[in-house]
Every structure is written in C-alpha cells, then in structure tokens.
Design an enzyme around this catalytic site. Structure first.
Site, mmCIF file in Angstrom:
data_model
loop_
_atom_site.group_PDB
_atom_site.id
_atom_site.type_symbol
_atom_site.label_atom_id
_atom_site.label_comp_id
_atom_site.label_asym_id
_atom_site.label_seq_id
_atom_site.Cartn_x
_atom_site.Cartn_y
_atom_site.Cartn_z
ATOM 1 N N ASP A 62 0.845 -1.198 0.000
ATOM 2 C CA ASP A 62 0.000 0.000 0.000
ATOM 3 C C ASP A 62 0.885 1.254 0.000
ATOM 4 O OD1 ASP A 62 0.842 -0.042 2.658
ATOM 5 O OD2 ASP A 62 -0.990 -1.070 3.288
ATOM 6 N N ASP A 64 1.161 5.111 1.320
ATOM 7 C CA ASP A 64 0.651 6.133 2.231
ATOM 8 C C ASP A 64 1.258 7.484 1.877
ATOM 9 O OD1 ASP A 64 -0.701 4.147 3.583
ATOM 10 O OD2 ASP A 64 0.891 3.850 5.060
ATOM 11 N N ASP A 141 8.135 4.905 14.063
ATOM 12 C CA ASP A 141 8.838 3.928 14.896
ATOM 13 C C ASP A 141 10.305 3.742 14.499
ATOM 14 O OD1 ASP A 141 7.955 2.687 12.579
ATOM 15 O OD2 ASP A 141 6.877 1.070 13.584
HETATM 16 P P1 ATP Z 1 3.934 -2.865 5.977
HETATM 17 O O1 ATP Z 1 4.759 -2.858 4.741
HETATM 18 O O2 ATP Z 1 3.910 -4.178 6.599
HETATM 19 O O3 ATP Z 1 2.595 -2.211 5.802
HETATM 20 P P2 ATP Z 1 4.559 -0.431 7.314
HETATM 21 O O4 ATP Z 1 5.836 0.083 7.914
HETATM 22 O O5 ATP Z 1 4.056 0.291 6.111
HETATM 23 O O6 ATP Z 1 4.764 -1.961 7.011
HETATM 24 P P3 ATP Z 1 2.065 0.254 8.521
HETATM 25 O O7 ATP Z 1 1.372 -0.385 9.654
HETATM 26 O O8 ATP Z 1 1.432 0.286 7.189
HETATM 27 O O9 ATP Z 1 3.490 -0.450 8.435
HETATM 28 O O10 ATP Z 1 2.413 1.722 9.001
HETATM 29 C C1 ATP Z 1 2.769 2.772 8.114
HETATM 30 C C2 ATP Z 1 3.802 3.688 8.764
HETATM 31 O O11 ATP Z 1 3.254 4.284 9.954
HETATM 32 C C3 ATP Z 1 5.065 2.996 9.237
HETATM 33 O O12 ATP Z 1 5.999 2.872 8.188
HETATM 34 C C4 ATP Z 1 5.540 3.919 10.327
HETATM 35 O O13 ATP Z 1 6.201 5.036 9.803
HETATM 36 C C5 ATP Z 1 4.249 4.391 10.973
HETATM 37 N N1 ATP Z 1 3.832 3.544 12.095
HETATM 38 C C6 ATP Z 1 3.020 2.456 12.064
HETATM 39 N N2 ATP Z 1 2.847 1.936 13.280
HETATM 40 C C7 ATP Z 1 3.539 2.707 14.119
HETATM 41 C C8 ATP Z 1 3.747 2.699 15.527
HETATM 42 N N3 ATP Z 1 3.191 1.768 16.303
HETATM 43 N N4 ATP Z 1 4.521 3.671 16.061
HETATM 44 C C9 ATP Z 1 5.078 4.638 15.290
HETATM 45 N N5 ATP Z 1 4.924 4.683 13.972
HETATM 46 C C10 ATP Z 1 4.173 3.748 13.378
HETATM 47 MG MG MG Z 2 2.119 -0.060 5.146
#
Ligand code: ATP
Ligand code: MG
Length: 456
Positions: A62, A64, A141
């Site tokens: 996805d 963002d 994070d």
């Molecule tokens: P994936 O590829 O598995 O979706 P992701 O890093 O994109 O991994 P998401 O849950 O989609 O994970 O979250 C998008 C973004 O939001 C992360 O890359 C991070 O920057 C931020 N984020 C998500 N969860 C947290 C958290 N618990 N604390 C701080 N930042 C977070």
């Molecule tokens: Mg993501």
C-alpha cells in the site's frame, strides 16, 4: 497547526540520481494524489513502508501519503474521499479497490491505536495533534519507516538517518528504545515482523529491551494484536516471524498456553508440528493459494489444546466431554490476549474436534465425515499432525485414498458393523457415548493428546 516541539531538523536530501525510486514503481493513484495535493499548494510526500520497500527493490502493498493539508483540505480536493478516525483524522482517497491513505503531518508519538488512553493524560486535543514534517518523522517507529519521497523534485528526505539504515538493512528505533516501547508495546511486534518480512537485522539497542519489556504487550488491545498476528503469520514469512518472536520472548506473551505446552513437550513434536504449519502456510502464500486464520489458529493453539486435553484426562473428565471443554477453555483463555473473531474460532474448534473421527472406518461414518463441510480443512490438519505423530500415517493414507475413490469403490472395503473402527488415534465427543454403549474401547488406543506426544 502548532509550534514545533523542537527546533527544525535539517533533512538529508537524497536527490533523484542518488536513489532508485522510480515513478513507474509507484501506484498511479498514489501519484495522482501526490500531484493534486502539490498543485493545491500543499506539501505532499510518499511515506513509510512504501518508500522503504521501494528503496530495497520491493513492491509495496500500500502507498501512504503525508501532507501539510488538513483532512478537511484534503476532502475539499478529492470527491472520492472519506475521513476516518476520531481524534486523529485520516483521509482515505478511494479508487475502486485501492485506498490511498492521506495523513496530515502529525506531532505526537501516539500511534492512534486507542490503546493508551491513560498515557495521554488527556493532554492531546484536536488542536495539537498536527505538526510539521519534522514532528511527523520523529513520531514514527523505525528510521527506515521515516523517509519521505517528495513529488516536487523526486528526492528522498531523511530526518533521522533512515536512508543509510535501509541500505544497511537495519531496523533502528527513533529515540530511546525503551521509552518508545513503553509508549506503544506493539512496536516490539513490529520489530520482529519487519525484520522477518524485510530480512533486516534489529539494531542491538532496539533488540536489547524487548525480552525485558515483552510483558507490556499484555496491555495491548486484543483486537489490534489479532491484526498484528495476521500480518506476522499470514504474509508469507510466518516461520521466520515465529522464530524471531520466540527468540525475543514475545511469543510467550502472545500465546502463553501454547508457549507453556511447547516448553513442557519433551519430544519437541508439538513445536515441529507448529513450525511445519507455518512453513506450509508460507508455501501456500508463495504460490498464491488461499490461507485462513481459522487454520492458522488451529495450528497455533493445537499445543495448548493437547495440553488441556491431558490436564482434563488427569482430572478424570470423561472422553466424551473433554474435547469440547478443552477447545472452549483454550479459546477463552487465548481471547484475553488476542481477539480471534468467532467466525474463525468456531471453524478452528471444528478442525480440532473432527480429528478423532479420522480413526473411524464404519461405512456410514466414513461417508458422513467425507461430506462434512469442514472435511478438507480437518484432513489438511490431520496431514500436518503427521509431522509430530507418525502413528497416524495409516489414517492419513486411508483418507487420502478415500477422497480419490468413487462411493461404490470406497463402500466395498468398509465394514458396516459397529466394529468398523480400525486405528483409533483420538476420541470423539459427539460419537463417544453411543460407541461406548455398543463396545468397549480397544485397550491401548491413543488419545488426541498422546498422538502428538504431549504426555510422554
Ligand atoms: P507494511 O509494509 O507491513 O505495511 P509499514 O511500515 O508500512 O509496514 P504500517 O502499519 O502500514 O506499516 O504503518 C505505516 C507507517 O506508519 C510505518 O511505516 C511507520 O512510519 C508508521 N507507524 C506504524 N505503526 C507505528 C507505531 N506503532 N509507532 C510509530 N509509527 C508507526
Ligand atoms: Mg504499510
């Protein structure tokens, strides 16, 4: 918009020719959103996992977007937009099945999960949740997750050293690791999950506090932990996730009864079965076959179920009552940690409760089991159990054959009488009372528990 809580950080700007992100790898809808926001006079960046994944040559699932526009300003630009969330509002721009999440730069370190109301002290109000891009970067994070791809000059902006960390394939927490885990313990799971998924190492400073702080996870919302579990185990890297969770002491908190059962199962058969289940699941995902949370949880909680069966057996609970009671107890206890919806827990229990019926050969029962709506999942589970219970090999063989035969062929070899039970591996709740009236249970037959080596 509020004053930034710290002096502006100056970003490292990696120009277009210094990185590998190309617009052709970005979803056209995400690009559309970025351009429209930019044309509207707002800052707009691709952010988070998508930038990280593109930098390592992956395909983000996805995209963002982070922007200086408020949610209301985003909505004014896009007709296909809905606002979600209460305290921190997000805009979802919807293109058919694809949703581009657009978040206004955010000031606080709260992840918005709604887990930590007490930690907020009511200090956060709608007015101060939005911030600058610097605020937005440091509340994320891991450094690898805090990179911004700018649509105006195609550069990558790095406020926290994430660019080098992605190249070195390391997950480094932004800020003090212990504090960041205390703010949101789910970050510990994210460390394990992202390390497994991306094949990144966890920076020693980020890994060190995890075994110590793992118990904090028990305070996380069970519904959120269910979502995390699906990402951990049903995204193609389940085995690796499990091994990392185990190493970091997190598995014990997520699945306490399974963890206890694994620790007390000296033969290691239960662990071998669980690892096999995760390997099979990873292989299915790799070849685009469907996977279901019911089967996953049946495998994850099978050790706990077997142990509970052993406990009930010792307590003298009858074999007709024990399976359902064990299934209910395990389901209930696990629900305190992970909210497994009933649409998954019911089929999970069915998979368990059907296992003893694979020991039956009486004609009517064989046909009834073959016609059971959960037959296929239960049979797959039987096959899986073979890893830890070689004694069920004959059952697996019989039912594998049975599925390939016509009803006439099959009926020919099956006894019609009540003694049509060939190899008993387990006892069955529904049929047990009737069966006992007609005949005595063959001595030495194994129960579901011994079949996987729990009681030895
Ligand atoms: P994936 O590829 O598995 O979706 P992701 O890093 O994109 O991994 P998401 O849950 O989609 O994970 O979250 C998008 C973004 O939001 C992360 O890359 C991070 O920057 C931020 N984020 C998500 N969860 C947290 C958290 N618990 N604390 C701080 N930042 C977070
Ligand atoms: Mg993501």
């Amino acid at each position: 918009m509020t004053e930034p809580s710290h002096p502006p950080l100056s970003p490292r700007v990696v120009a277009r020719d210094g990185h590998c992100i190309s617009r052709k790898d970005i979803s056209p809808n995400a690009l559309r959103v970025l351009y429209r926001l930019s044309e509207g006079g707002f800052d707009a960046f691709l952010v988070g996992g998508a930038v990280r994944d593109l930098l390592i040559g992956g395909h983000p699932k996805d995209f963002d977007v982070a922007t200086s526009a408020t949610p209301e300003q985003v909505r004014a630009i896009f007709r296909n937009c809905r606002l979600i969330g209460r305290r921190f509002r997000l805009a979802h721009v919807v293109y058919g099945r694809e949703v581009i999440e657009v978040a206004t730069f955010r000031a606080n370190t709260d992840d918005g999960s709604g887990d930590r109301e007490t930690a907020d002290d009511g200090r956060l109000s709608r007015d101060n949740v939005y911030g600058t891009i610097e605020d937005d970067a440091i509340r994320r994070d891991f450094t690898a997750n805090a990179l911004y791809y700018a649509i105006d000059d195609f550069s990558v902006r790095d406020y926290v050293g994430g660019f080098d960390d992605v190249q070195a394939r390391v997950l480094r927490l932004i800020g003090d690791p212990e504090q960041r885990y205390r703010e949101d313990p789910v970050r510990m799971l994210r460390a394990a999950r992202l390390a497994a998924k991306l094949d990144f190492s966890i920076d020693p400073a980020a890994a060190e506090p995890i075994p110590r702080l793992a118990p904090l996870l028990s305070g996380a919302a069970p519904a959120r932990l269910f979502d995390e579990c699906l990402k951990l185990f049903l995204s193609g890297h389940g085995e690796k996730s499990f091994l990392l969770l185990e190493q970091l002491g997190l598995f014990d908190v997520l699945f306490p009864e399974t963890s206890h059962a694994l620790a007390t199962n000296r033969s290691g058969a239960l662990r071998a079965t669980l690892v096999k289940a995760l390997q099979n699941t990873d292989a299915r995902i790799a070849s685009d076959k469907p996977v279901t949370p019911a089967f996953l949880f049946a495998a994850m909680l099978w050790p706990a179920y077997c142990r509970e069966m052993a406990v009930l057996g010792k307590q003298g609970v009858s074999e007709s009552l024990a399976p359902q009671r064990a299934a209910d107890r395990v389901t209930l206890h696990q629900a305190a940690r992970i909210a497994l919806p009933r649409r998954f827990s019911l089929p999970m229990q069915e998979i368990w409760l059907l296992q003893p019926r694979f020991g039956q050969r009486q004609r009517k029962r064989v046909f009834r089991l073959l016609a059971h709506p959960r037959f296929r999942a239960a049979f797959d589970f039987l096959e899986l159990r073979l890893t830890g219970a070689p004694e069920i090999a004959a059952d697996v063989e019989f039912w594998r054959e049975a599925q390939t035969q016509s009803p006439e062929q099959l009926a020919e070899h099956l006894p019609t009488g009540p003694d049509g039970r060939v190899a008993t591996t387990t006892e069955d709740s529904a049929d047990a009372p009737r069966r006992r009236r007609r005949r005595r249970r063959p001595s030495g037959s194994a129960t579901a528990t011994t079949a996987v080596g729990v009681t030895e």
